[in-house]
Structures are given as C-alpha cells and as structure tokens.
Design a protein around this motif. Structure first.
Motif, PDB file in Angstrom:
ATOM      1  N   GLY A  48       0.857  -1.191   0.148  1.00 15.45           N
ATOM      2  CA  GLY A  48      -0.473   0.131   0.025  1.00 15.45           C
ATOM      3  C   GLY A  48       1.264   1.326  -0.314  1.00 15.45           C
ATOM      4  N   LYS A  54       0.167   0.905   7.764  1.00 16.99           N
ATOM      5  CA  LYS A  54       0.815  -1.323   7.196  1.00 16.99           C
ATOM      6  C   LYS A  54       1.163  -1.775   9.149  1.00 16.99           C
ATOM      7  CE  LYS A  54       2.856  -0.407   3.613  1.00 16.99           C
ATOM      8  NZ  LYS A  54       2.586   1.309   3.217  1.00 16.99           N
ATOM      9  N   TRP A 151      -4.317  -4.265   0.211  1.00 14.99           N
ATOM     10  CA  TRP A 151      -3.590  -3.439  -0.162  1.00 14.99           C
ATOM     11  C   TRP A 151      -3.867  -1.983   0.578  1.00 14.99           C
ATOM     12  CZ3 TRP A 151      -0.060  -1.821  -4.393  1.00 14.99           C
ATOM     13  CH2 TRP A 151       0.182  -0.224  -4.278  1.00 14.99           C
ATOM     14  N   PHE A 152      -2.774  -1.081   1.626  1.00 15.49           N
ATOM     15  CA  PHE A 152      -3.692  -0.436   2.198  1.00 15.49           C
ATOM     16  C   PHE A 152      -3.576   1.412   2.112  1.00 15.49           C
ATOM     17  CE2 PHE A 152      -4.045  -2.789   7.004  1.00 15.49           C
ATOM     18  CZ  PHE A 152      -3.305  -4.102   6.612  1.00 15.49           C
ATOM     19  N   HIS A 153      -4.895   1.878   1.594  1.00 13.45           N
ATOM     20  CA  HIS A 153      -4.996   2.942   0.739  1.00 13.45           C
ATOM     21  C   HIS A 153      -5.667   4.570   1.881  1.00 13.45           C
ATOM     22  CE1 HIS A 153      -4.831   4.740  -3.226  1.00 13.45           C
ATOM     23  NE2 HIS A 153      -5.810   4.980  -2.816  1.00 13.45           N
ATOM     24  N   SER A 181       6.415   5.182  -3.051  1.00 14.56           N
ATOM     25  CA  SER A 181       5.192   5.481  -2.138  1.00 14.56           C
ATOM     26  C   SER A 181       4.940   6.784  -1.197  1.00 14.56           C
ATOM     27  CB  SER A 181       4.660   4.199  -2.010  1.00 14.56           C
ATOM     28  OG  SER A 181       6.073   4.188  -0.467  1.00 14.56           O
ATOM     29  N   THR A 190      -0.015   4.449  -6.555  1.00 16.13           N
ATOM     30  CA  THR A 190      -1.671   4.130  -6.385  1.00 16.13           C
ATOM     31  C   THR A 190      -2.105   3.687  -7.761  1.00 16.13           C
ATOM     32  OG1 THR A 190      -2.862   6.226  -5.170  1.00 16.13           O
ATOM     33  CG2 THR A 190      -4.363   4.865  -6.380  1.00 16.13           C
ATOM     34  N   GLY A 193      -0.719   0.387  -7.923  1.00 23.79           N
ATOM     35  CA  GLY A 193      -1.512  -0.566  -7.259  1.00 23.79           C
ATOM     36  C   GLY A 193      -2.625  -1.117  -8.252  1.00 23.79           C
ATOM     37  N   VAL A 209      -8.780  -4.744  -0.319  1.00 22.38           N
ATOM     38  CA  VAL A 209      -7.909  -3.115  -0.620  1.00 22.38           C
ATOM     39  C   VAL A 209      -8.462  -2.465   0.947  1.00 22.38           C
ATOM     40  CG1 VAL A 209      -7.530  -0.773  -1.410  1.00 22.38           C
ATOM     41  CG2 VAL A 209      -8.108  -1.678  -3.267  1.00 22.38           C
ATOM     42  N   SER A 212      -7.707   2.972   4.624  1.00 15.71           N
ATOM     43  CA  SER A 212      -6.957   2.865   5.917  1.00 15.71           C
ATOM     44  C   SER A 212      -7.226   4.589   6.700  1.00 15.71           C
ATOM     45  CB  SER A 212      -5.840   2.795   6.214  1.00 15.71           C
ATOM     46  OG  SER A 212      -5.761   1.536   5.515  1.00 15.71           O
TER      47      SER A 212
END
Lengths: 491, 491
Positions: A48, A54, A151-153, A181, A190, A193, A209, A212
């Motif tokens: 992410g 994370k 995936w931490f978004h 990132s 992104t 991703g 996803v 977050s």
C-alpha cells in the motif's frame, strides 16, 4: 479503481469496542485450528501507499493472534547473501510452513512496483514481472497455501497531513519512508496498485484494498478480511477453495462509489436546450471528422431501471449520421448465443472503425443481473471482471474509444418514475413486474454496482457515474463526456 | 523439446489398416454424442512447420467425421472487414458453437509466431502475446470449450525433401507456403513452437506434437489424440475436465529420445585417463577463474539405477575446490520440507554465485519416481513441468549455469551391475530391494523420462543424455559438457 477506498469510511469507538472482542476470539480460534491441523500455510501480504498505517496494523495482528505461530518477514535492499542468489531466493527461504501464518511486508511486488513508479521499468517489462508473480503465486496456491494480499490505501491529501505530523515527532527517523510510495508518487503508486490488482488478483490469491484513513476501520476491516479467508478455507473440504472476496475494496460499512454522488445537480430548461444544441453540434463535427475513421466509439449505458438510459441515448444519436451508428438493446441471449462463450454476442456486434456501437445494457449484465439473480455461479461472475477488463483493453488497443456510463437515481425518484409510467398509457410498456421485483433487490444491486466500478474502471476504459436524478443534467453530462473522450483520443 | 518428434515414427500399412476402421467408428460415435448433447464445443487448433501435411490431415478428419458438424476456419492476411475491428474479432466471430467441432488453421498464434520468427517481435513482446493468448484460452475453457492444440512436426531434412518434390508437381502453386515456416526458418519456427508449448500448454488447452514424417503414423496419431480428448471429456462429470495428455509428443509407438541413443560408445582405458586429466584440468581452471564468481553452476544428475551417477560426480568434484562445491543427495523430504511447496527444499540448497551445487537426483523426482509410484496426483506432476521450467529460468536469469544429465544404461547392463554389487561386499549397501522393484517398472520409467526430456529440455537449461553403458565414455561426456557450458556462459 481505488476511488471508493478513499471514501470517508469511519468506525466510531463504541462500534469498534463492540466488535473487537468477538473478532479477536474468532481469529484466535481460527489460528489454533490451523496450528492444530497443519494442513496449509497462510500468507498475508501487506502493501500500500506510505503512511497508511501498515506497521500499526501488523502490530494489531500480533496483539490479536498467538505470536508463536505468526511470523513477519520484511524485505528492503537485498543483503550480500541474497544478491548472490536468484531474486526470489529470499522469499522462498522465508515461506511460512504449514500450520503458521506468515506476514510478508515489502514482498515480491516491491521491486517491480518501485521500478515502475520511478519510471525505470516500462509497461511491457512491468507486465512481464506481474505474469512471473502470477506463476509463482499459482504454484504456491496449487501447493496448498492460502494467499491473501492487502493493499492499505489513503487519499493523497490524508497522506500529506500524516507525513507532516510524523516529521514533527521525535521518533520520526524510525519511520521507513519508501521513496516511491510517498506523497510525490501517490498517483503513480495508486496507478501501479490498480494495475497489480487487475493483473494479479486471482481467485486463489486475491487483492483486497483496506481503506485506511480511520485506524479503527482499518484494523477491524483487516481482521475481518483475514478471518473470513481463514474460516472459509478451514471449513472447506480437502481441496483448495478460492479465497476470493467479491469486493475489491473491503468495506463492511457497505459504502460504495455511489455514496459519493451528489444527486441534487440539475439544469434549468433554457440553459439545457442551449447546451444540448452546442454539445450535439460538437459531437456531430467530431464524429464526422476524417480522423474519426481511424478510431470508433463503443458506448455502454448501464443504470438503475428508469434512470433515463433511453432518453440519453436518443440525445446522442440525434447528433450522429444514421449510417454510422447501431443501437444494441441487450436482453436475454438467443439460442445461438447461448451455445457460445458469454462475450461472443458482444464481439459479434462490435462497431467497425469510424462507426459508433451503442449498447443499451451490455456485457456488464454478467456482474449485475446475472450475479444478483443467481443466473451464473459465483466463480463465473468473479472471473468476469478480469475477462471484461481484458476484452475492453483489446477494444482500446484496436483504437476504439470505450465510454461507460452508470446512470444513478435515488430509490424515491425511481418510485416516482415507475408510478408516472404506470399512469401514462403510451409509457406503460416500459414498466413490467420484473422492474418492481428488481426494485426489491435495491441493496444487492447497489453492492454489485460498487464492486463493478471498483473492479472495472480502468485507465483506458473508465466508468463515468452520471447523477441522473435530473434528466437534463444527466444528458448533458453524457454528451460532454463522449465529446471529451473523443477529443482526447484524437489528440 | 521436439527432438523425439523427429525420431523415425513409422506405421506400416497392415497396422494402419487394422487400426483405422476402429478409430474411425469411435471418432464418429464420439462426435455424434457431442452433437446430441450440445454441451460443449471442441476446438482443434492446427499448427506446425510447413509441408508437415496439415492440410492432408484435415482432409482425413473430413473423411472420418460427419462433415455437417465439423467446420474449418483458415486465416491468412486479414480482410478489410477484419482490419476495421480488434485483432481477435475474426476468431471470436468464427468460434464453433456447442455441439460442433471447429478446426482452426492459421490461428491466433500465427501472427505473433510469424513476427517472432522473422525478428519483428522481441522476446518480451512475444511473451506478452502468449500471455494474452493464455487469458483468451483460459476464458474459452472456463466457458466450457474443449481445446486441443496440435503441432505437426517434421525434421528440417525431411522438409527440404518434400519442398523439392512439391515444386516439381504441376499443382505446386496451390500449396500455400508460409514465409516463416519453410526450410530457411525451420530452426526458428521449431524454437517458437517450443516456447509456445512451454508457455501456453495448460491442463485445459494442451499442445500435443504430432510426429508427421510418416503419413499413416501422423493421421492415426492425430485421430487417436482427438478421440482420447473427446472421450475423456464426454465421460466426465458436469464440470470441465482437464484434457491434458501426459505426453507432449504423441507417440503411440512409445518411442522416446532414449531410443535415439547409441549405447555402444566406449573409450579405451589409456585414452580415457589422458582425456580425464585434460578435462579435469580444464574444469579446474574454469571454476577458478575470476569471472566464475559472477556465475555459478547447478549440476543435476539423474539416471537409471546403477547408471554411475556417483562415479561421474566424483570425477567432477575431483577437479573442484572443496570450499566451492556442495553435493546434495536427494532422498525423501524431511518433516520440515514436507510442510512447504515441493520446490522449497531445492531453493534452500541453491549455490551462491561462484560456487557449484551438485544434485544427486533432484526436483525431477516429481515427474519420475513420484509420478511412477503415484506419490503425487496426475494434476501435480503435470503442472510440475512448467513449474520446473519456470524455476530453472529463474536460475538462469540470475546467472547460474544449469546442466542436467540423464545417465542411460540398458536393462541388461543394469542387471549385470546389480549382480556385481550383490557379490562385492563393500558395494552391497548400494543395492536395495527398492532397486529391484524399480527395475520391474522399467517401461513406466522410460516413458516418464521421455516425457520429462520432451517437456523440460529448454534452450537455457537443456538436458544432456549420456550413453552410460561404458562408464568411461559417460564420465568424459559429463566433464566435457560441463566445461563447454561454462565456456559458453563466460563468452
């Protein structure tokens, strides 16, 4: 594709405190079951954008689970030992054995993503890396591993805020800032991703996803996602079960891109008529230009029942030369079509270059009505997302401009329109019992639309969500979008 | 990979006439069953080098089958209609409907293969095209199609002869000579074929090579291959069954690469000792060179029991610095290894750069002993071929030179050696009941070895078959091969 992950997904303290103990117990039970059976290894991959939390999320997992059977492996620059061996050696060495959960941080995706974001890897080479990863993960899954990729978004603005705050803290230097990132590369990361999710999200190793922006929402959603995968697999029979979640974006709050729409937009009649004329002229000129012969147009109209697809299509065709467009109303397939793969009936109707193919409902029926009504299996509509992305990429490759509209109205407005149709004799044919039945499944359709947009809005064939509560506003937005997309293609 | 397709596979007239009527009836029965059920479409793709008799073979199918439910589509240069649409449109349009058999000639492989052979497509772009084809075929299979891909193969010399003969005939001009698959491009076309077979042979859409030097053998083998796929699928339950044949090369005569070996090679003692010293010196110098630090060596020794693997390995290690090599005798996996994917135990033993890893038996156990003894499922060893090719490609990518030996002896020689071992006390440990049991499965192992070499002899990690009836000859060939491969890598 990740738009709906940046919606304000929030969980208040009480709700969190009510859910957390249950989740924790269930996670621990599932883990102990896994430890006892030793029948497979669970691989949880964490990726992410920077500052999405994370590290904190992993800490939470250590709090929740039995840490003796949980291992985290983090990778950054390769060591001398690692450099002396094939690239994948370090990941192989650290694979979690059966009965354990392995968290992989800075995984086999890291190097290619970083290189791609920093422009050191071109599209072709990036795609090749992703295919190699697919083969690796397929092998792991075939060998029995449960693979879940998170995936931490967070949105770029939120990331900016967090970085600023972080820098003011004394322990800031401990935070490992990934050069690719951070804020400057938020868009590119992104985008990478999204590509990854499109290319490497398989039924056996799906990407999910995790929105977050809110810590509590993030942690609980992560926990629930892991739990659901573990439980599904532990409950399965001997074979390897797909772990795919229907949703790309994990959102237990059921918020979708549709929630971000402002349905109050409207246009006054006089202004509408003036703008309509202008836009139709613009479209007529564009579609008549010699350069248009080198491209072509595929228009997809999807939307709630009674959202005004027909009216919008009419405003488009008024601007086009009748020799150069075709409208394809999509209903149930014919016998001949049923004897073929489901995309066949759309392939046969593709417009030639220089012409316009208008689909009044489309191949998206597979992930909408067929999903909701159970006309196809879960496995079938789950694989349809990638098949459709692949299909549209081929259209775009051949020069066709693919424009996809979702016309959205509120449930109340739909009711008003249904009632009006029932009253006006010449409109009665437009309203059937089926429309009323569909209406009862409003929530299911809404979820299916959200998943569809998340999974199939791609750079080359993006969805345009149209606020259609006001028909005039909707028609103008449709025309304007088409003109802009053609202009972009001709540039 | 295609070497064994060029062996003299021949079928005499009587044998053909005995088999043909049975095959024909069975094919027709299967076809009528398919027509009646309309449950899937069969797609038979025809490819291969020029002059291999593809057209004649298709004619034969028309003779054998009910032509009303059989359709052939041939593609060459796209028409205007086709050029105005995405590249795959013409193949989609012509897909055979359920209940029919569609023969595809000049298929979706044609353009990329041609471009690759003529050097207009580089490796990366070619691989990308193959991945796109994989997605297409996976979709077709998921939608229910039975896909079988046949590669008709003849050796270059045979092709040359046929072309000459053809040119002398009056109707020669009717023969469509593909510019890329003729004599000048035989090597390149075969290479492209091998790549295709490696990358796009999936359980659901396998490639099968039809040795085509002998017309009767070609036709009967093609018919039997198609029949086996149809019958397997028609007998299957509702779901889609893999159609994979274990063999890449269809050879009902069971001839394998091993049949081409001349086991009478031998070397006299004096000459052997001189050559051995020279080759060991050469290997010592090579492995001691500073440039060797940038590469590394993976040696794989497989072979019949008592073929002399140990003795050959000893002659290699005598030339190496003990600090720079490791011998890994491969027996049953440990508990720890059993809790991991099967390739894990080999990954953990990979040599560092600048060193030599010697595997006395190897990952090929999966497709040899595990296949023959039923220690893994058919699906597992079938997918192992590609997994192993992928694994070795990664080793080669990282600079390691992968040299693989199969030491072959005759069944008689093995018996002599077994008996000798049983008589000499200090050699008795070398012979076990298991060796005797394996001997009883000689034919099964022979077939497994043939399939293994056909499927895993790649340009970057080729198999070297060693005639080991004479130990001295074998040891020299092993050493010479290693030296040459290192020299090639350092160039």
């Amino acid at each position: 594709m990740f738009e709906s992950a940046a919606l304000p997904h929030v969980l208040d303290k009480e709700a969190y405190q009510a859910e957390e103990p249950k989740l924790r117990q269930a996670l621990l039970d599932a883990q102990l079951d896994l430890v006892g059976r030793k029948s497979f290894a669970a691989i949880v991959l964490i990726a992410g954008v920077d500052c999405a939390g994370k590290g904190e999320a992993i800490q939470k997992l250590y709090e929740w689970l039995d840490p003796r059977h949980l291992h985290t492996r983090a990778y950054s620059e390769p060591t001398d030992e690692e450099r002396a061996r094939p690239r994948m050696w370090r990941y192989w060495r650290d694979l979690p054995p059966d009965g354990t959960i392995g968290i992989v941080f800075g995984s086999w995706y890291n190097d290619p993503v970083k290189a791609f974001v920093l422009g050191k890897l071109d599209e072709l080479a990036f795609e090749r890396e992703l295919e190699a990863i697919n083969r690796f993960e397929t092998m792991l899954a075939d060998e029995g591993a449960l693979i879940l990729k998170l995936w931490f978004h967070i949105a770029q603005a939120e990331q900016k805020k967090r970085l600023k705050k972080l820098k003011a803290k004394p322990g800031a230097s401990r935070h490992v800032l990934e050069e690719w990132s951070g804020v400057d590369h938020h868009m590119a990361a992104t985008g990478a991703g999204e590509r990854i999710a499109q290319r490497t999200s398989t039924p056996y190793a799906p990407w999910v996803v995790i929105p977050s922006a809110d810590d509590r929402f993030r942690d609980l959603t992560m926990g629930q996602t892991i739990l659901a995968s573990l439980e599904k697999r532990l409950a399965g029979t001997a074979g390897v079960e797909p772990v795919a979640a229907p949703a790309l974006i994990a959102a237990p709050d059921r918020k979708t891109v549709l929630d971000a729409l402002d349905l109050t937009h409207s246009v006054a009649k006089a202004k509408y008529e003036k703008r309509l004329g202008e836009l139709q002229d613009r479209l007529a000129v564009l579609s008549d230009a010699p350069e248009f012969r080198e491209i072509g147009l595929v228009l997809v109209f999807e939307g709630n029942d009674a959202a005004g697809k027909g009216g919008s299509i009419r405003r488009v065709t008024q601007a086009l030369d009748p020799r150069r467009f075709d409208i394809h109303p999509v209903a149930a397939p014919s016998d001949e079509e049923r004897a073929q793969p489901y995309l066949w009936r759309f392939w046969r109707r593709l417009p030639r270059k220089g012409t316009v193919g208008i689909f009044d409902r489309s191949w998206y029926g597979r992930v909408l009505v067929e999903r909701v009504e159970g006309y196809c299996t879960e496995a079938e509509w789950l694989r349809a997302y990638n098949e459709i992305n692949d299909f549209e990429a081929q259209l775009a490759d051949s020069g066709l401009v693919v424009v996809k509209f979702w016309l959205a109205i509120s449930q109340d407005e739909q009711l008003r329109r249904f009632q009006a149709r029932a009253e006006i004799p010449f409109k009665q044919f437009k309203i059937t019992d089926e429309d009323w039945r569909n209406r009862e499944k409003w929530g299911l359709y809404r979820q299916a639309v959200g998943d569809m947009v998340d999974r199939t809005s791609t750079a080359r064939a993006p969805w345009t969500l149209v606020e259609a509560e006001d028909k005039r506003y909707a028609r103008l937005k449709v025309l304007k979008t088409i003109c802009e997309r053609i202009e972009a293609a001709l540039r």
